[in-house]
Write a protein that holds these residues in place. Structure first.
Motif: not given
Length: 353
Positions: A13, A15-17, A19-22, A43, A335, A339
């Protein structure tokens, strides 16, 4: 109470969060049931120092450290939370406004001093140079002089106004009460007793600190110098220290600061009616499944952070990220903070289900 999901499910969970954060660098870290789970990403190319070992600027989260120091000094008998601020400032400082003379240390901690968010003399520079910190050139003498010249907007204790100005004044007040510089006090009374060896008020050697970036995504943002606003925003910490800090709040009895850690969690005021929020001496408190959760967020020009904990389930969450300066104006609704808040709430809900 239902037991938590597996360690693997939590890591997936997080890891998904992440990956979703820029963001160039992101860290999400959870402590619950005596176990820690830390996931990093972003990134940007990872530096030689792993992301989970870097120290991140906590911005306004520094206020929670300042208020914990306040309660610690009160426990030692060096002051009380309801002491007048003026009693711990230089006796030569003249305060012409009676409302200023009524401000207490508790008012500063709870943002009810009536002082504005920032000193008026910082506003022109912020408008002309929005990407440059005006705090760096603001020394203690100027802070006290500006305080003396500022008429509070409201009588102390009558309204809640979030104030970096007020929180900053805790620095010289606590130093005056204890007879030592604020950084030294925080180190000896709070950081060292809690074992926070990777937490500091000043930049570290090259490679030790996380770095944000300018709009181009390549030019680094200089380390934030808070000047006399040290108590309001100068703390920087590595993720595992953030978790240790949360664990101390979750389990105060096992620390040398048991009394002060419990004290900062006691509700002080509620604002906004039924849909409003409660404030402790230093944390925001919101309803959550099984019991309230407490949290605070912070941001600097190149970084942002969130710390929150849910005592009923013994869950704490730390989040930190670097960012590009083009996102500065969006920091209140960034975010990362949203999050992290939703993730902590979800973990509380899971534990109560």
């Amino acid at each position: 109470m239902r037991t938590h999901g597996s360690e693997g499910a939590l890591r997936d969970r997080l890891t998904r969060e992440v990956a979703d954060l820029d963001a160039p660098d992101v860290v999400l870290a959870v402590t619950r049931g005596g176990r820690r789970t830390v996931v990093t990403g972003g990134r940007a190319h990872e530096s030689e120092t792993p992301r989970e070992a870097l120290r991140y600027e906590l911005g306004s989260l520094s206020k929670t450290f300042a208020v914990l120091l306040l309660t610690t000094l009160a426990t030692e008998g060096l002051l009380t939370q309801d002491d007048r601020l003026a009693a711990h400032l230089p006796p030569t400082l003249r305060l012409p406004h009676s409302a200023s003379r009524s401000i207490t240390l508790r008012h500063l901690a709870t943002h009810t001093s009536g002082l504005p968010r920032i000193p008026y003399d910082l506003i022109p520079g912020a408008l002309l140079h929005p990407h440059v910190s005006g705090y760096a050139r603001y020394d203690t003498g100027r802070l006290l002089h500006t305080f003396a010249a500022t008429r509070p907007r409201h009588p102390a204790g009558s309204r809640w106004i979030y104030s970096n100005f007020g929180a900053a004044l805790l620095g010289p007040a606590l130093a005056g009460a204890a007879g030592a510089a604020y950084p030294a006090l925080l180190g000896t009374r709070v950081l060292r007793p809690l074992g926070l060896t990777s937490t500091t008020l000043a930049p570290g050697p090259a490679g030790a600190d996380a770095v944000g970036f300018r709009t181009d995504g390549r030019t680094p943002v200089p380390s934030t110098d808070m000047g006399a606003f040290c108590a309001a925003g100068a703390v920087r910490a590595a993720p595992h220290d953030m978790l240790s800090y949360l664990e101390a709040h979750l389990h105060p009895a096992g620390t040398p600061l048991s009394g002060p850690l419990k004290e900062v969690q006691v509700p002080q005021l509620h604002r906004g009616g039924r849909r409003g929020e409660t404030h402790t001496l230093t944390w925001f408190q919101h309803p959550a499944p099984g019991g309230p959760m407490l949290f605070h967020a912070g941001a600097t020009f190149g970084q942002q952070a969130f710390l929150g904990y849910h005592p009923a389930s013994g869950t704490g969450l730390a989040a930190a990220a670097t960012r590009s300066s083009r996102r500065i104006r969006r920091s209140r609704g960034c975010r990362l903070v949203l999050a992290a808040y939703e993730l902590l709430y979800g973990l509380a809900e899971q534990s109560a289900g």
